[in-house]
Design a protein around this motif. Structure first.
Motif, PDB file in Angstrom:
ATOM      1  N   PRO A 142       0.805  -1.235   0.000  1.00 17.87           N
ATOM      2  CA  PRO A 142       0.000   0.000   0.000  1.00 17.87           C
ATOM      3  C   PRO A 142       0.837   1.284   0.000  1.00 17.87           C
ATOM      4  CG  PRO A 142      -0.898  -1.577   1.565  1.00 17.87           C
ATOM      5  CD  PRO A 142       0.386  -2.160   1.055  1.00 17.87           C
ATOM      6  N   ARG A 143       1.892   1.312   0.782  1.00 22.40           N
ATOM      7  CA  ARG A 143       2.736   2.504   0.844  1.00 22.40           C
ATOM      8  C   ARG A 143       3.415   2.765  -0.501  1.00 22.40           C
ATOM      9  NH1 ARG A 143       6.743   2.121   5.646  1.00 22.40           N
ATOM     10  NH2 ARG A 143       4.786   1.849   6.716  1.00 22.40           N
ATOM     11  N   ILE A 144       3.801   1.711  -1.181  1.00 27.93           N
ATOM     12  CA  ILE A 144       4.449   1.838  -2.494  1.00 27.93           C
ATOM     13  C   ILE A 144       3.424   2.286  -3.532  1.00 27.93           C
ATOM     14  CG2 ILE A 144       5.628   0.580  -4.331  1.00 27.93           C
ATOM     15  CD1 ILE A 144       6.932  -1.141  -2.106  1.00 27.93           C
ATOM     16  N   GLU A 145       2.213   1.734  -3.472  1.00 27.53           N
ATOM     17  CA  GLU A 145       1.149   2.167  -4.387  1.00 27.53           C
ATOM     18  C   GLU A 145       0.883   3.658  -4.227  1.00 27.53           C
ATOM     19  OE1 GLU A 145      -2.413  -0.136  -3.832  1.00 27.53           O
ATOM     20  OE2 GLU A 145      -1.529  -1.925  -4.735  1.00 27.53           O
ATOM     21  N   GLU A 146       0.823   4.105  -2.993  1.00 29.40           N
ATOM     22  CA  GLU A 146       0.585   5.524  -2.720  1.00 29.40           C
ATOM     23  C   GLU A 146       1.731   6.379  -3.270  1.00 29.40           C
ATOM     24  OE1 GLU A 146       0.390   8.333   1.217  1.00 29.40           O
ATOM     25  OE2 GLU A 146      -0.549   6.356   1.348  1.00 29.40           O
ATOM     26  N   GLU A 147       2.938   5.924  -3.090  1.00 24.44           N
ATOM     27  CA  GLU A 147       4.111   6.650  -3.588  1.00 24.44           C
ATOM     28  C   GLU A 147       4.074   6.755  -5.112  1.00 24.44           C
ATOM     29  OE1 GLU A 147       7.425   8.921  -3.103  1.00 24.44           O
ATOM     30  OE2 GLU A 147       6.252   8.038  -1.479  1.00 24.44           O
ATOM     31  N   LEU A 148       3.751   5.663  -5.767  1.00 24.67           N
ATOM     32  CA  LEU A 148       3.693   5.670  -7.230  1.00 24.67           C
ATOM     33  C   LEU A 148       2.589   6.583  -7.761  1.00 24.67           C
ATOM     34  CD1 LEU A 148       4.334   1.916  -7.999  1.00 24.67           C
ATOM     35  CD2 LEU A 148       5.789   3.821  -8.685  1.00 24.67           C
ATOM     36  N   SER A 149       1.463   6.607  -7.085  1.00 23.46           N
ATOM     37  CA  SER A 149       0.346   7.428  -7.564  1.00 23.46           C
ATOM     38  C   SER A 149       0.670   8.914  -7.513  1.00 23.46           C
ATOM     39  CB  SER A 149      -0.924   7.128  -6.771  1.00 23.46           C
ATOM     40  OG  SER A 149      -0.802   7.580  -5.437  1.00 23.46           O
ATOM     41  N   GLY A 150       1.614   9.299  -6.681  1.00 25.98           N
ATOM     42  CA  GLY A 150       1.998  10.707  -6.589  1.00 25.98           C
ATOM     43  C   GLY A 150       3.109  11.104  -7.542  1.00 25.98           C
ATOM     44  N   LYS A 151       3.529  10.220  -8.416  1.00 27.14           N
ATOM     45  CA  LYS A 151       4.681  10.494  -9.285  1.00 27.14           C
ATOM     46  C   LYS A 151       4.318  11.068 -10.652  1.00 27.14           C
ATOM     47  CE  LYS A 151       7.357   9.563  -6.151  1.00 27.14           C
ATOM     48  NZ  LYS A 151       7.623  10.750  -5.366  1.00 27.14           N
ATOM     49  N   TYR A 152       3.055  11.247 -10.931  1.00 28.64           N
ATOM     50  CA  TYR A 152       2.664  11.819 -12.221  1.00 28.64           C
ATOM     51  C   TYR A 152       3.200  13.240 -12.376  1.00 28.64           C
ATOM     52  CZ  TYR A 152      -0.287   7.824 -13.194  1.00 28.64           C
ATOM     53  OH  TYR A 152      -0.733   6.553 -13.461  1.00 28.64           O
ATOM     54  N   LYS A 153       3.271  13.972 -11.276  1.00 26.92           N
ATOM     55  CA  LYS A 153       3.797  15.347 -11.326  1.00 26.92           C
ATOM     56  C   LYS A 153       5.256  15.327 -11.793  1.00 26.92           C
ATOM     57  CE  LYS A 153       4.613  19.462  -8.598  1.00 26.92           C
ATOM     58  NZ  LYS A 153       4.558  20.092  -7.296  1.00 26.92           N
ATOM     59  N   ASN A 154       6.053  14.392 -11.283  1.00 24.68           N
ATOM     60  CA  ASN A 154       7.450  14.284 -11.693  1.00 24.68           C
ATOM     61  C   ASN A 154       7.574  13.974 -13.181  1.00 24.68           C
ATOM     62  OD1 ASN A 154       7.461  13.029  -8.630  1.00 24.68           O
ATOM     63  ND2 ASN A 154       9.147  14.434  -9.027  1.00 24.68           N
ATOM     64  N   VAL A 155       6.673  13.151 -13.679  1.00 19.82           N
ATOM     65  CA  VAL A 155       6.690  12.798 -15.101  1.00 19.82           C
ATOM     66  C   VAL A 155       6.376  14.035 -15.946  1.00 19.82           C
ATOM     67  CG1 VAL A 155       5.577  11.404 -16.886  1.00 19.82           C
ATOM     68  CG2 VAL A 155       6.132  10.374 -14.673  1.00 19.82           C
ATOM     69  N   LEU A 156       5.418  14.823 -15.491  1.00 18.16           N
ATOM     70  CA  LEU A 156       5.068  16.036 -16.235  1.00 18.16           C
ATOM     71  C   LEU A 156       6.206  17.059 -16.214  1.00 18.16           C
ATOM     72  CD1 LEU A 156       1.331  16.440 -15.192  1.00 18.16           C
ATOM     73  CD2 LEU A 156       2.230  15.730 -17.416  1.00 18.16           C
ATOM     74  N   VAL A 157       6.891  17.164 -15.089  1.00 16.40           N
ATOM     75  CA  VAL A 157       8.052  18.067 -15.012  1.00 16.40           C
ATOM     76  C   VAL A 157       9.126  17.600 -15.982  1.00 16.40           C
ATOM     77  CG1 VAL A 157       9.950  18.829 -13.505  1.00 16.40           C
ATOM     78  CG2 VAL A 157       7.587  18.857 -12.662  1.00 16.40           C
ATOM     79  N   ARG A 158       9.380  16.312 -16.024  1.00 14.97           N
ATOM     80  CA  ARG A 158      10.362  15.766 -16.965  1.00 14.97           C
ATOM     81  C   ARG A 158       9.931  16.008 -18.412  1.00 14.97           C
ATOM     82  NH1 ARG A 158      15.614  14.184 -17.820  1.00 14.97           N
ATOM     83  NH2 ARG A 158      15.557  12.905 -19.672  1.00 14.97           N
ATOM     84  N   TYR A 159       8.657  15.854 -18.674  1.00 10.73           N
ATOM     85  CA  TYR A 159       8.132  16.088 -20.027  1.00 10.73           C
ATOM     86  C   TYR A 159       8.336  17.555 -20.426  1.00 10.73           C
ATOM     87  CZ  TYR A 159       4.856  16.239 -23.937  1.00 10.73           C
ATOM     88  OH  TYR A 159       4.290  16.406 -25.160  1.00 10.73           O
ATOM     89  N   LYS A 160       8.126  18.466 -19.499  1.00  8.77           N
ATOM     90  CA  LYS A 160       8.325  19.894 -19.746  1.00  8.77           C
ATOM     91  C   LYS A 160       9.786  20.171 -20.127  1.00  8.77           C
ATOM     92  CE  LYS A 160       8.161  24.355 -17.424  1.00  8.77           C
ATOM     93  NZ  LYS A 160       7.955  25.005 -16.126  1.00  8.77           N
ATOM     94  N   HIS A 161      10.713  19.544 -19.417  1.00  8.86           N
ATOM     95  CA  HIS A 161      12.146  19.708 -19.713  1.00  8.86           C
ATOM     96  C   HIS A 161      12.504  19.130 -21.085  1.00  8.86           C
ATOM     97  CE1 HIS A 161      13.312  21.486 -15.945  1.00  8.86           C
ATOM     98  NE2 HIS A 161      12.779  20.479 -15.248  1.00  8.86           N
TER      99      HIS A 161
END
Length: 163
Positions: A142-161
């Motif tokens: 569960p803790r890992i699932e929660e961590e992964l669900s919050g990573k979309y923001k990081n992907v969008l930041v990387r996409y912006k770069h």
């Protein structure tokens, strides 16, 4: 118990019915612990595979965590006494509690690894997004699932770069 309640047949005299069920109940508890350990393995291995390695760019930290999980399971496998003998339950209980505590520590370390990977080491936003999409339907801790669900923001930041 049916024999005890049946009047028409010659009775078996059980001095203490509880003694009959101690060993099977103990075995059920131990098998439940083994089932828990198997689920832990499945939950970690569902995440710590080639997909995460491809996004992270390095497999060494992921392999290290995988080895730590395997090491904890090995400690259960190599329990010194007969795990199904109720006489050794206290030792088994301590061993299994230590297993659970170590798994909690490994889970925290895994979330830190995921955070670091998505913050600093993403090879591509596309690969990371595909990974998150794939992991969305994967059963893990569960803790890992929660961590992964919050990573979309990081992907969008990387996409912006990348743009």
């Amino acid at each position: 118990m049916d024999i005890e309640t049946e009047i028409t047949i010659r009775r078996w005299d059980f001095s203490n019915i509880k003694d009959i069920f101690v060993r099977p109940k103990h075995m059920l508890l131990i098998l439940g612990n083994f089932n828990t350990a198997c689920v832990v393995l499945q939950e970690f291995f569902a995440i710590l595979g080639n997909d995460l390695k491809a996004v992270a760019g390095s497999s060494d930290p992921i392999n290290a965590i995988t080895d730590r999980v395997k090491d904890q399971v090995r400690k259960l496998e190599t329990f010194n006494n007969d795990v199904f003998n109720p006489e050794y339950f206290t030792e088994w209980k301590t061993t299994f509690q230590t297993f659970q505590q170590q798994i909690d520590v490994i889970e925290v370390d895994t979330t830190h690894l995921i955070t670091a990977t998505f913050k600093e080491k993403l090879n591509s936003s596309e690969g990371a997004f595909e990974l998150l999409s794939k992991f969305k339907n994967v059963k893990t801790r569960p803790r890992i699932e929660e961590e992964l669900s919050g990573k979309y923001k990081n992907v969008l930041v990387r996409y912006k770069h990348e743009l």
